[in-house]
Design a protein around this motif. Structure first.
Motif, PDB file in Angstrom:
ATOM      1  N   LYS A  68       8.914 -40.418  10.937  1.00 46.36           N
ATOM      2  CA  LYS A  68       7.911 -40.991  11.838  1.00 46.36           C
ATOM      3  C   LYS A  68       8.609 -42.058  12.663  1.00 46.36           C
ATOM      4  O   LYS A  68       9.118 -43.047  12.117  1.00 46.36           O
ATOM      5  CB  LYS A  68       6.756 -41.600  11.046  1.00 46.36           C
ATOM      6  N   VAL A 112       8.576 -39.043   6.313  1.00 48.42           N
ATOM      7  CA  VAL A 112       7.208 -38.594   6.024  1.00 48.42           C
ATOM      8  C   VAL A 112       7.166 -37.171   5.506  1.00 48.42           C
ATOM      9  O   VAL A 112       6.080 -36.605   5.335  1.00 48.42           O
ATOM     10  CB  VAL A 112       6.327 -38.727   7.283  1.00 48.42           C
ATOM     11  N   SER A 171       4.792 -34.042   6.849  1.00 48.13           N
ATOM     12  CA  SER A 171       3.563 -34.543   7.461  1.00 48.13           C
ATOM     13  C   SER A 171       3.491 -34.209   8.947  1.00 48.13           C
ATOM     14  O   SER A 171       2.413 -33.878   9.463  1.00 48.13           O
ATOM     15  CB  SER A 171       3.462 -36.057   7.254  1.00 48.13           C
ATOM     16  N   ASN A 172       4.619 -34.288   9.651  1.00 45.24           N
ATOM     17  CA  ASN A 172       4.625 -33.971  11.087  1.00 45.24           C
ATOM     18  C   ASN A 172       4.246 -32.514  11.334  1.00 45.24           C
ATOM     19  O   ASN A 172       3.504 -32.206  12.270  1.00 45.24           O
ATOM     20  CB  ASN A 172       5.998 -34.269  11.679  1.00 45.24           C
ATOM     21  N   GLU A 185       2.408 -30.672   9.396  1.00 45.26           N
ATOM     22  CA  GLU A 185       0.990 -30.528   9.074  1.00 45.26           C
ATOM     23  C   GLU A 185       0.126 -30.995  10.237  1.00 45.26           C
ATOM     24  O   GLU A 185      -0.894 -30.364  10.577  1.00 45.26           O
ATOM     25  CB  GLU A 185       0.663 -31.323   7.811  1.00 45.26           C
ATOM     26  N   ILE A 186       0.539 -32.110  10.862  1.00 45.48           N
ATOM     27  CA  ILE A 186      -0.219 -32.625  12.005  1.00 45.48           C
ATOM     28  C   ILE A 186      -0.216 -31.626  13.155  1.00 45.48           C
ATOM     29  O   ILE A 186      -1.255 -31.363  13.783  1.00 45.48           O
ATOM     30  CB  ILE A 186       0.357 -33.986  12.455  1.00 45.48           C
ATOM     31  N   THR A 199      -2.182 -28.248  12.357  1.00 45.38           N
ATOM     32  CA  THR A 199      -3.635 -28.414  12.240  1.00 45.38           C
ATOM     33  C   THR A 199      -4.272 -28.939  13.525  1.00 45.38           C
ATOM     34  O   THR A 199      -5.483 -29.200  13.553  1.00 45.38           O
ATOM     35  CB  THR A 199      -3.971 -29.385  11.085  1.00 45.38           C
ATOM     36  N   THR A 209       6.487 -35.727  15.613  1.00 38.11           N
ATOM     37  CA  THR A 209       5.702 -34.508  15.842  1.00 38.11           C
ATOM     38  C   THR A 209       6.305 -33.669  16.958  1.00 38.11           C
ATOM     39  O   THR A 209       6.224 -32.437  16.928  1.00 38.11           O
ATOM     40  CB  THR A 209       4.253 -34.870  16.187  1.00 38.11           C
TER      41      THR A 209
END
Length: 332
Positions: free
Chosen positions: A72, A82, A85-86, A88-89, A92, A297
């Motif tokens: 991040k 992270v 997590s990136n 997943e963001i 989704t 991301t």
């Protein structure tokens, strides 16, 4: 002491000669190896600039982007790990899937017609009775070397929302209502797809033309003697012989379609990154990185795009391998 006999002198001379020959061979081998090392070093020095530039401009950014996909980071503050997590963001986010949909739709609309018309144009430009061949070849290739900004500006005028724009005027002559090209869902997609088609059809035409000119004329002469017309020659001679060129252009066009960025960005102007109907994957990536300062991301999106491009590359390689096995089977 007795003087040495002639026989002993000859033997000693022979022994000296036997010992001297290996020394000469060793010296020659050393010289040969030293020259071989010099040639090898000079060869590496000649190709070193490419690998140095590639490492700095290509390899390092790619590896750093993969590393950044699990961090991040906003470009200023320290990085924070992270994990996934990136990803997943991104996966989704409905806007990401909208960008995937837009990229595929505009890619199909802009790529498929240019491949079909590219073959037709190449066949026509190769006709023996056609005059001013060089003029037509240069003309059809001109959009490819034209500035993208100039092309987008011209198309933004042609596909303006005003009723008096050229495209809407032509549609009104056919009894069709004016279209809001830059503000409607499908109007924007169609305008950008036409822009992509116009810019790249000449590039594919030149590749197909080179492939057609590599086909022996004896095949066409034999087909003409057998009574085949031009359309039959195109279907049964030109198309099969152009299969490697078709696979190449399909692959490059597909990769280019997945990386679509310049056309919608310049065509829509300042509103390009705030509207969903023309958002592409690369535009989504650019928005995250340089508009929202979310480099994590953005890097995750780049990795996902790399997976998509690799998937198409594997499919293309499979098609080439299958085509080669089929040809070998026919020959045997």
């Amino acid at each position: 002491m007795q003087p040495e006999s002639n026989k002993e002198k000859v033997e000693k001379k022979g022994d000296v000669g036997v010992h001297q020959v290996p020394r000469k061979k060793k010296i020659r081998k050393k010289r040969y190896r030293s020259e071989e090392k010099k040639d090898m070093i000079s060869g590496y020095l000649y190709i070193a600039p490419f690998f140095i530039i590639f490492s700095l401009v290509g390899l390092y950014p790619a590896l750093f982007s993969i590393y950044l996909g699990f961090q991040k980071w906003n470009g200023l503050s320290p990085m924070k790990f992270v994990g996934l997590s990136n990803f997943e963001i991104v996966l989704t986010d409905p806007l990401f899937w909208k960008s995937v949909y837009n990229t595929i739709v505009m890619g199909i609309m802009g790529t498929a017609p240019q491949l079909v018309f590219g073959i037709i144009f190449a066949f026509l430009l190769n006709l023996a009775f056609l005059k001013f061949k060089n003029f037509f070849r240069v003309t059809i290739f001109m959009p490819y070397i034209t500035s993208m900004v100039a092309v987008a500006l011209i198309f933004s005028v042609l596909f303006s929302d005003h009723d008096s724009s050229l495209v809407n005027y032509l549609l009104s002559l056919a009894g069709v209502d004016p279209v809001n090209w830059s503000s409607s869902e499908w109007g924007t997609k169609i305008a950008i797809s036409i822009m992509v088609f116009w810019r790249w059809v000449g590039y594919n035409t030149i590749i197909y033309l080179a492939g057609i000119q590599s086909i022996p004329n004896d095949l066409y002469e034999a087909a003409t003697i057998d009574g085949a017309n031009k359309f039959q020659q195109l279907i049964y001679i030109t198309m099969p012989m152009l299969k490697p060129f078709i696979i190449l252009t399909v692959f490059t066009s597909t990769v280019g379609a997945l990386q679509l960025f310049s056309e919608p960005t310049v065509f829509l102007g300042n509103s390009a990154f705030t509207r969903d109907e023309a958002m592409t994957i690369v535009m989504y990536l650019y928005r995250d990185a340089f508009k929202l300062q979310s480099f994590g991301t953005a890097s995750a999106t780049a990795i996902i795009l790399l997976v998509l491009i690799t998937l198409f590359a594997v499919i293309n390689t499979s098609l080439i391998a299958g085509n080669g096995r089929k040809k070998r089977g026919e020959n045997t």
